[in-house]
Design an enzyme around this catalytic site. Structure first.
Site, mmCIF file in Angstrom:
data_model
loop_
_atom_site.group_PDB
_atom_site.id
_atom_site.type_symbol
_atom_site.label_atom_id
_atom_site.label_comp_id
_atom_site.label_asym_id
_atom_site.label_seq_id
_atom_site.Cartn_x
_atom_site.Cartn_y
_atom_site.Cartn_z
ATOM 1 N N HIS A 47 0.811 -1.219 0.000
ATOM 2 C CA HIS A 47 0.000 0.000 0.000
ATOM 3 C C HIS A 47 0.846 1.272 0.000
ATOM 4 C CE1 HIS A 47 -2.811 3.120 1.024
ATOM 5 N NE2 HIS A 47 -2.302 3.237 2.243
ATOM 6 N N HIS A 71 4.012 7.050 5.004
ATOM 7 C CA HIS A 71 2.859 7.752 5.572
ATOM 8 C C HIS A 71 2.123 7.004 6.673
ATOM 9 C CE1 HIS A 71 0.363 5.389 2.688
ATOM 10 N NE2 HIS A 71 -0.619 5.614 3.546
ATOM 11 N N ASP A 72 2.277 5.690 6.769
ATOM 12 C CA ASP A 72 1.576 4.925 7.806
ATOM 13 C C ASP A 72 2.474 4.449 8.944
ATOM 14 O OD1 ASP A 72 -1.090 5.036 7.067
ATOM 15 O OD2 ASP A 72 -0.978 3.290 5.752
ATOM 16 N N GLU A 75 1.289 5.929 12.384
ATOM 17 C CA GLU A 75 -0.065 5.487 12.753
ATOM 18 C C GLU A 75 -0.133 3.996 13.057
ATOM 19 O OE1 GLU A 75 -4.337 5.169 10.479
ATOM 20 O OE2 GLU A 75 -3.284 7.095 10.378
ATOM 21 N N ASP A 76 0.629 3.180 12.337
ATOM 22 C CA ASP A 76 0.410 1.732 12.389
ATOM 23 C C ASP A 76 1.576 0.904 12.907
ATOM 24 O OD1 ASP A 76 -2.174 1.979 11.431
ATOM 25 O OD2 ASP A 76 -1.579 1.824 9.339
ATOM 26 N N ASP A 139 -3.045 8.274 -1.152
ATOM 27 C CA ASP A 139 -3.387 7.278 -0.131
ATOM 28 C C ASP A 139 -4.798 6.738 -0.351
ATOM 29 O OD1 ASP A 139 -3.657 5.792 2.240
ATOM 30 O OD2 ASP A 139 -4.068 7.574 3.453
#
Length: 204
Positions: A47, A71-72, A75-76, A139
């Site tokens: 992704h 980008h993640d 957050e993840d 995204d």
């Protein structure tokens, strides 16, 4: 520092001297190692790599392309914004921060879904610059491509894998993002995103 973060930083140090995107991709690969997309066995890294490829079709801004593949990670994964900033600088950390939801881990995720999406939409409407909007579009387009494929193969069972199981709410969220980044409507990416939203959510 956790053992996992030490491993990630070790990967970055071994990549010193490589171009920015390659260093960012190695960092993202280490951070997302062993994780998969919701409901399937596709490595999660697919992704952010796809997101970066979409960004690269819209701009040659190397820091923004690097931010896309990263980008993640805040957050993840276990990576903190401070750790990301120390590895890649203020600007990349700024754009990753704009893509990072406040997940409110003390609350059930299904109870915070709506407020998290509203916060994202409000950010895109009122505070995001053009680069942040390009990143958000990339995204969400990557996500919509995945949604459209899965709707074709498993139908409405798809929504059971998400914290928000109401299909119409997902449609609302994706459409609101499209409107918030409408200044990008001349890009093929926005046109594809709009078409996929209509195909999945708005056409009977």
């Amino acid at each position: 520092m956790t053992m996992e973060m030490s491993k990630i930083l070790g990967c970055v140090q071994s990549a010193e001297g490589l171009p920015l995107f390659e260093r960012a991709a190695i960092f993202a690969a280490a951070a997302h190692s062993g994780t998969t997309r919701k409901g399937n066995r596709i490595p999660y890294l697919a992704h952010p790599v796809e997101t970066a490829a979409i960004v690269a079709e819209m701009t040659d801004d190397q820091e923004l392309i690097a931010a896309a593949v990263l980008h993640d990670v805040v957050e993840d994964t276990e990576v903190t914004l401070s750790e990301l900033r120390s590895c890649f600088g203020e600007r990349i950390a700024f754009y990753v921060c704009g893509e990072t939801e406040d997940k409110r881990p003390e609350l059930p995720p299904e109870s915070t879904w709506l407020v998290r999406k509203q916060e994202t939409i409000e950010f895109l409407r009122s505070r995001a610059d053009r680069a942040a909007k390009i990143l958000a579009l990339a995204d969400k387009l990557s996500n919509m491509r995945s949604v459209a494929r899965d709707v074709q193969s498993i139908g409405d069972r798809l929504w059971e894998r998400f914290h928000q199981k109401d299909r119409s709410m997902h449609g609302w969220m994706y459409r609101q993002v499209a409107e918030a980044v409408r200044e990008l409507q001349d890009y093929p990416a926005w046109k594809e995103y709009d078409r996929l939203i209509r195909s999945v959510f708005e056409e009977s």
